[in-house]
Design an enzyme around this catalytic site. Sequence first.
Site, PDB file in Angstrom:
ATOM      1  N   THR A 100      -4.652  -3.114   2.709  1.00 47.49           N
ATOM      2  CA  THR A 100      -3.231  -3.457   2.834  1.00 47.49           C
ATOM      3  C   THR A 100      -2.310  -2.357   2.289  1.00 47.49           C
ATOM      4  OG1 THR A 100      -3.376  -4.690   0.772  1.00 47.49           O
ATOM      5  CG2 THR A 100      -3.603  -5.958   2.800  1.00 47.49           C
ATOM      6  N   ASP A 132       2.698  -8.421  11.655  1.00 50.80           N
ATOM      7  CA  ASP A 132       3.825  -8.067  12.526  1.00 50.80           C
ATOM      8  C   ASP A 132       3.870  -6.559  12.792  1.00 50.80           C
ATOM      9  OD1 ASP A 132       4.316  -7.719   9.777  1.00 50.80           O
ATOM     10  OD2 ASP A 132       6.487  -7.802  10.017  1.00 50.80           O
ATOM     11  N   ASP A 181     -19.312  -6.403  -0.233  1.00 50.11           N
ATOM     12  CA  ASP A 181     -18.370  -5.483   0.413  1.00 50.11           C
ATOM     13  C   ASP A 181     -18.534  -5.709   1.916  1.00 50.11           C
ATOM     14  OD1 ASP A 181     -17.169  -3.318   1.673  1.00 50.11           O
ATOM     15  OD2 ASP A 181     -17.704  -1.909   0.089  1.00 50.11           O
ATOM     16  N   ILE A 182     -17.522  -6.265   2.549  1.00 49.62           N
ATOM     17  CA  ILE A 182     -17.702  -6.654   3.956  1.00 49.62           C
ATOM     18  C   ILE A 182     -17.848  -5.448   4.894  1.00 49.62           C
ATOM     19  CG2 ILE A 182     -16.632  -8.929   3.647  1.00 49.62           C
ATOM     20  CD1 ILE A 182     -14.186  -7.858   5.231  1.00 49.62           C
ATOM     21  N   TYR A 221      -1.535   1.639   9.638  1.00 51.47           N
ATOM     22  CA  TYR A 221      -2.024   0.328   9.168  1.00 51.47           C
ATOM     23  C   TYR A 221      -1.978  -0.677  10.327  1.00 51.47           C
ATOM     24  CZ  TYR A 221      -1.319  -4.349   7.118  1.00 51.47           C
ATOM     25  OH  TYR A 221      -1.364  -5.691   6.850  1.00 51.47           O
ATOM     26  N   ALA A 239      -8.589  -7.309   3.515  1.00 44.92           N
ATOM     27  CA  ALA A 239      -8.019  -6.255   4.358  1.00 44.92           C
ATOM     28  C   ALA A 239      -7.681  -5.039   3.514  1.00 44.92           C
ATOM     29  CB  ALA A 239      -6.729  -6.749   5.038  1.00 44.92           C
ATOM     30  N   LYS A 276      -5.018  -2.723  12.173  1.00 43.39           N
ATOM     31  CA  LYS A 276      -5.019  -4.186  12.287  1.00 43.39           C
ATOM     32  C   LYS A 276      -5.114  -4.619  13.754  1.00 43.39           C
ATOM     33  CE  LYS A 276      -4.498  -6.869   9.390  1.00 43.39           C
ATOM     34  NZ  LYS A 276      -5.497  -7.610   8.575  1.00 43.39           N
TER      35      LYS A 276
HETATM   36  N1  LIG Z   1       0.984  -8.497   2.210  1.00 47.88           N
HETATM   37  C1  LIG Z   1       1.737  -8.601   3.311  1.00 47.88           C
HETATM   38  O1  LIG Z   1       2.994  -8.476   3.262  1.00 47.88           O
HETATM   39  C2  LIG Z   1       1.115  -8.885   4.644  1.00 47.88           C
HETATM   40  C3  LIG Z   1       1.960  -8.958   5.765  1.00 47.88           C
HETATM   41  C4  LIG Z   1       1.379  -9.239   7.009  1.00 47.88           C
HETATM   42  C5  LIG Z   1       0.014  -9.431   7.118  1.00 47.88           C
HETATM   43  N2  LIG Z   1      -0.784  -9.330   6.012  1.00 47.88           N
HETATM   44  C6  LIG Z   1      -2.237  -9.568   6.181  1.00 47.88           C
HETATM   45  O2  LIG Z   1      -2.544 -10.747   5.449  1.00 47.88           O
HETATM   46  C7  LIG Z   1      -3.898 -10.667   4.972  1.00 47.88           C
HETATM   47  C8  LIG Z   1      -3.907 -10.926   3.482  1.00 47.88           C
HETATM   48  O3  LIG Z   1      -3.157  -9.877   2.857  1.00 47.88           O
HETATM   49  P1  LIG Z   1      -2.886  -9.865   1.285  1.00 47.88           P
HETATM   50  O4  LIG Z   1      -1.558  -9.207   1.099  1.00 47.88           O
HETATM   51  O5  LIG Z   1      -3.173 -11.210   0.706  1.00 47.88           O
HETATM   52  O6  LIG Z   1      -3.997  -8.837   0.796  1.00 47.88           O
HETATM   53  P2  LIG Z   1      -4.268  -8.292  -0.676  1.00 47.88           P
HETATM   54  O7  LIG Z   1      -3.481  -9.065  -1.667  1.00 47.88           O
HETATM   55  O8  LIG Z   1      -4.115  -6.807  -0.634  1.00 47.88           O
HETATM   56  O9  LIG Z   1      -5.803  -8.648  -0.880  1.00 47.88           O
HETATM   57  C9  LIG Z   1      -6.787  -7.992  -0.138  1.00 47.88           C
HETATM   58  C10 LIG Z   1      -8.104  -8.690  -0.396  1.00 47.88           C
HETATM   59  O10 LIG Z   1      -9.116  -7.976   0.315  1.00 47.88           O
HETATM   60  C11 LIG Z   1     -10.225  -7.836  -0.544  1.00 47.88           C
HETATM   61  N3  LIG Z   1     -11.016  -6.674  -0.170  1.00 47.88           N
HETATM   62  C12 LIG Z   1     -10.603  -5.376  -0.162  1.00 47.88           C
HETATM   63  N4  LIG Z   1     -11.614  -4.584   0.223  1.00 47.88           N
HETATM   64  C13 LIG Z   1     -12.684  -5.388   0.459  1.00 47.88           C
HETATM   65  C14 LIG Z   1     -14.021  -5.173   0.872  1.00 47.88           C
HETATM   66  N5  LIG Z   1     -14.469  -3.921   1.152  1.00 47.88           N
HETATM   67  N6  LIG Z   1     -14.860  -6.225   0.989  1.00 47.88           N
HETATM   68  C15 LIG Z   1     -14.421  -7.486   0.716  1.00 47.88           C
HETATM   69  N7  LIG Z   1     -13.157  -7.756   0.327  1.00 47.88           N
HETATM   70  C16 LIG Z   1     -12.301  -6.731   0.201  1.00 47.88           C
HETATM   71  C17 LIG Z   1      -9.594  -7.659  -1.912  1.00 47.88           C
HETATM   72  O11 LIG Z   1     -10.567  -7.893  -2.909  1.00 47.88           O
HETATM   73  P3  LIG Z   1     -10.505  -7.055  -4.321  1.00 47.88           P
HETATM   74  O12 LIG Z   1      -9.326  -7.610  -5.056  1.00 47.88           O
HETATM   75  O13 LIG Z   1     -11.793  -7.359  -4.961  1.00 47.88           O
HETATM   76  O14 LIG Z   1     -10.342  -5.617  -3.916  1.00 47.88           O
HETATM   77  C18 LIG Z   1      -8.506  -8.722  -1.866  1.00 47.88           C
HETATM   78  O15 LIG Z   1      -9.042  -9.985  -2.182  1.00 47.88           O
HETATM   79  C19 LIG Z   1      -4.399  -9.283   5.390  1.00 47.88           C
HETATM   80  O16 LIG Z   1      -5.108  -9.402   6.587  1.00 47.88           O
HETATM   81  C20 LIG Z   1      -3.124  -8.485   5.624  1.00 47.88           C
HETATM   82  O17 LIG Z   1      -3.349  -7.443   6.546  1.00 47.88           O
HETATM   83  C21 LIG Z   1      -0.257  -9.076   4.782  1.00 47.88           C
END
Ligand SMILES: NC(=O)c1ccc[n+]([C@@H]2O[C@H](COP(=O)([O-])OP(=O)(O)OC[C@H]3O[C@@H](n4cnc5c(N)ncnc54)[C@H](OP(=O)(O)O)[C@@H]3O)[C@@H](O)[C@H]2O)c1
Length: 287
Positions: A63, A103, A37-38, A126, A61, A130
């Site tokens: 999210t 964004d 857990d980071i 959120y 993150a 970020k």
């Molecule tokens: N989704 C979007 O539309 C979007 C848009 C712009 C930017 N972003 C950014 O892009 C990045 C990737 O987003 P994503 O949509 O791929 O995220 P996601 O699908 O929600 O995945 C989040 C990841 O974070 C891990 N995580 C959560 N809590 C944690 C903890 N305490 N310690 C370690 N790992 C943890 C989760 O692991 P578990 O599955 O084990 O919980 C999962 O692998 C993020 O920085 C997000 O802010 C996303």
Amino acid sequence: MNQILLFGGSGILGSEVLRYLNAESYEYVAPTSTDLDIRDKEQLFKFISELKPSWIINCAAWTNVDGAESSFREAWELNSIAVKNLGTAAGLVGCKVIHISTDYVFYGESSNPYDESSPVNPVNKYGESKLEGENALLDVAPEAYVIRTSWLYGASGKNFVKTIAGKAIQNQVARVVNDQVGSPTSARDLAGAIMSIVSNQPEPGIYNYSNEGSCSWFEFAQRIYERVGANPSLVSPISSDSLNLIARRPRYSLLSKEKWKSSGLAEVPRWEDSLDLLLPEIVAKLR
Ligand SMILES: NC(=O)c1ccc[n+]([C@@H]2O[C@H](COP(=O)([O-])OP(=O)(O)OC[C@H]3O[C@@H](n4cnc5c(N)ncnc54)[C@H](OP(=O)(O)O)[C@@H]3O)[C@@H](O)[C@H]2O)c1
């Protein structure tokens, strides 16, 4: 050989980074959130100081955009404090960091693409968490890379394309907002983009990366219906206000990719082309 430490490997983006690392036979370690857990500073420092990776790619993150409005502390602990700790620990072992941002650090009332130096003003909690993460990281690790992206989708995890493709396959109607404009981003493209930073090591700092072109969510959904072979007129436009979402969303969040393109990094495909490439895989998983 670069050893890579990947956080968030089970997410939409992280799973594509993992796919890339496997395909290109990179040496990597990708602990799950159960392994590490980071937010646990002591364990994070121990893990990084023992592993001494060359690169950390942070796709982990909070999210849950609406959830961050009422649970800001939890969002902030993961999106800011953990990121700062990660940057400090990386500095102690001389490791480079690539971190992903959003964004949503912009308010979204512009009519011109946001570049990396555009004034920030987070549109919601959120986005605030970020932005604090970006600042905290670059404070402790000025050599780090922050990639801002938008409208991320992929073959894994819950995302817009999967939801809409699921409706299209069933020939269901979909009501989708037409008053928010941005750029979709294929997680597969972004994974390649991240790895082009590892290969090319441009100037550190903030970079925008999303697919090229722009659309509204409504237009995005119509394209998904069309490509799945469903009737796009099953998609109807609605206003953002009618959804009564807890967190505000930007009306306009197009990111300029000029800095990215002039840095000789991975190409920036058009969103339509990237959707067409990834959609069959997404649909196959849904069927
Ligand atoms: N989704 C979007 O539309 C979007 C848009 C712009 C930017 N972003 C950014 O892009 C990045 C990737 O987003 P994503 O949509 O791929 O995220 P996601 O699908 O929600 O995945 C989040 C990841 O974070 C891990 N995580 C959560 N809590 C944690 C903890 N305490 N310690 C370690 N790992 C943890 C989760 O692991 P578990 O599955 O084990 O919980 C999962 O692998 C993020 O920085 C997000 O802010 C996303």
